[in-house]
Write an enzyme that holds these catalytic residues in place. Structure first.
Site, PDB file in Angstrom:
ATOM      1  N   ALA A 112       1.530  -1.941  14.405  1.00 54.47           N
ATOM      2  CA  ALA A 112       0.364  -1.276  13.846  1.00 54.47           C
ATOM      3  C   ALA A 112      -0.570  -2.329  13.257  1.00 54.47           C
ATOM      4  CB  ALA A 112       0.770  -0.264  12.774  1.00 54.47           C
ATOM      5  N   LYS A 113      -1.780  -1.947  12.963  1.00 54.66           N
ATOM      6  CA  LYS A 113      -2.730  -2.864  12.329  1.00 54.66           C
ATOM      7  C   LYS A 113      -3.868  -2.037  11.740  1.00 54.66           C
ATOM      8  CE  LYS A 113      -3.052  -7.433  11.896  1.00 54.66           C
ATOM      9  NZ  LYS A 113      -1.921  -8.345  11.693  1.00 54.66           N
ATOM     10  N   GLY A 114      -4.503  -2.588  10.727  1.00 55.02           N
ATOM     11  CA  GLY A 114      -5.625  -1.889  10.114  1.00 55.02           C
ATOM     12  C   GLY A 114      -6.675  -2.861   9.648  1.00 55.02           C
TER      13      GLY A 114
END
Length: 424
Positions: A112-114
């Site tokens: 995941a990444k944000g």
């Protein structure tokens, strides 16, 4: 845009990842062929508006993202980036690389990444806190210690993680330390976390250098990016008597053929917030960084730095990818043809996510390890990952990057296949 920004933007990063998947597909077992497209589509992508009240009373809006690329092997894991060039395709690529990275290290996570499109240097401390808390509240329904666990990245730090943890915990009604990693130690963070990524770069670099019969002592090292990753890698190579001959950060590029004295440089950076002007080295043009004769080059800034044109010019024996996605696929080919060994990002800079895993485990158990224990566990996992990837590359006659993807994709797609598709 500075030299440490993207060569072709975030869309180029996503295209790079898709090209990497296409390259590994022929190596995968036939029973997984139907599942390869799983890797080319994020499971979930969230775009949020982040309005905050500025110190002058005005309201400004920022765009935020959280992408969960693949959750087949466990909860999402990946950092939060604050940078003015953050956009969806870039975050998708970074999430996808996290999927590969956690699988290569065999950690029980997905990718995941944000991020938020903002220049954090232009915000006051109070504005930065408001931004973080509002962003956290907007993505709170898809994160959690068993769902998706954020961590620091470019433009964020342990303080930001503390605000994220507190905001999420307020919504739950109790303290949830495991919702983020990279927190301050006194809030449930892990010893060794800040230095872990740079340490991983050093450990993997030493492992591969030994296989290449490249002596680290007196080896010339050039580093792009001098934050947590680049500076810690530099320190460890320096302590091993390597010569740090060239360093580039957001303020400029410095060079000293005899080696840069790191203790003096750190003291200088404390006062001047960058390497530019350091008297123990000469200032050279930013683009000249790629022309310096060196044994080891460590791109530890942002993605998309080693282009085709730069790949033709590089004078190095080994590249340690401290950053995510610093090398374009076409540049990869050129470097391989030239006999320059690339230790790919998905193993080289995986020290950070590995110690993040340790932090998560410690938070779940409320039992914490010493820094010596952390480093020992990290070193063992990183060494094993290099050995696994090296053996896979030898067996398949391919590069280390392709080998890393073979191992990771087999693990991810087996999990996807065995879980099945519901409803069928």
């Amino acid at each position: 845009m500075s030299n440490l920004s993207y060569a072709n933007g975030g869309n180029g990063a996503w295209q790079t990842f898709l090209a990497q998947v296409d390259r590994v597909a022929p190596y995968l077992s036939e029973d997984l062929a139907d599942y390869v497209d799983t890797l080319k589509r994020p499971k979930r992508a969230l775009i949020v508006d982040v309005p905050i009240i500025m110190d002058d009373g005005s309201i400004q809006h920022f765009e935020g993202y959280r992408v969960q690329h693949n959750l087949s092997r466990g909860p999402g894991k990946g950092g939060i980036r604050y940078h003015p060039d953050v956009e969806l395709n870039e975050v998708m690529a970074l999430a996808a690389w996290m999927t590969i990275k956690t699988a290569v290290l065999n950690l029980p996570f997905g990718g995941a990444k944000g991020g938020v499109r903002v220049d954090p240097r232009k915000l006051s401390a109070r504005e930065l806190e408001r931004l973080t808390r509002r962003f956290t509240s907007e993505i709170a329904h898809i994160i959690g210690p068993q769902k998706d666990i954020p961590a620091p990245d470019v433009g964020t730090n342990p303080n930001v993680m503390g605000w994220m943890m507190d905001t999420y915990s307020s919504g739950q009604g109790y303290t949830v330390t495991g919702v983020v990693t990279g927190k301050p130690v006194h809030l449930g963070g892990s010893l060794g976390r800040v230095k872990a990524t740079g340490r991983g770069v050093y450990i993997t670099g030493c492992q591969v250098a030994e296989k290449l019969s490249l002596n680290i002592e007196n080896a010339k090292v050039s580093i792009q990016g001098f934050g947590n990753v680049g500076s810690e890698a530099a320190n460890l190579f320096y302590l091993s008597n390597a010569k740090i001959v060239c360093i580039q950060d957001h303020t400029g590029t410095i060079f000293n053929a005899s080696g840069i004295e790191l203790n003096a440089l750190h003291a200088y950076i404390e006062q001047h917030q960058g390497v530019d002007g350091f008297e123990g080295a000469e200032r050279i043009d930013n683009e000249a960084f790629w022309d310096v004769e060196t044994d080891i080059i460590i791109p530890a800034a942002l993605e998309g730095q080693i282009t085709v044109e730069r790949a033709h010019r590089l004078k190095a024996k080994m590249i340690l990818e401290g950053a995510n996605g610093p090398t374009y696929p076409e540049a990869d080919d050129i470097l391989n043809e030239r006999g320059i060994m690339i230790v790919p990002d998905v193993i080289c800079n995986a020290g950070g996510v590995t110690v993040s895993y340790f932090e998560w485990v410690q938070d779940m158990a409320s039992y914490f390890w010493s820094e010596a224990e952390i480093n020992d566990r990290l070193d063992k996992l990183m060494v094993q990952a290099v050995e696994d990837v090296w053996a896979c590359a030898h067996d398949n006659g391919c590069t280390l990057r392709t080998a890393a993807y073979i191992l990771a994709c087999e693990r991810i797609l087996k999990a996807r296949k065995e879980r099945g598709i519901f409803p069928g």
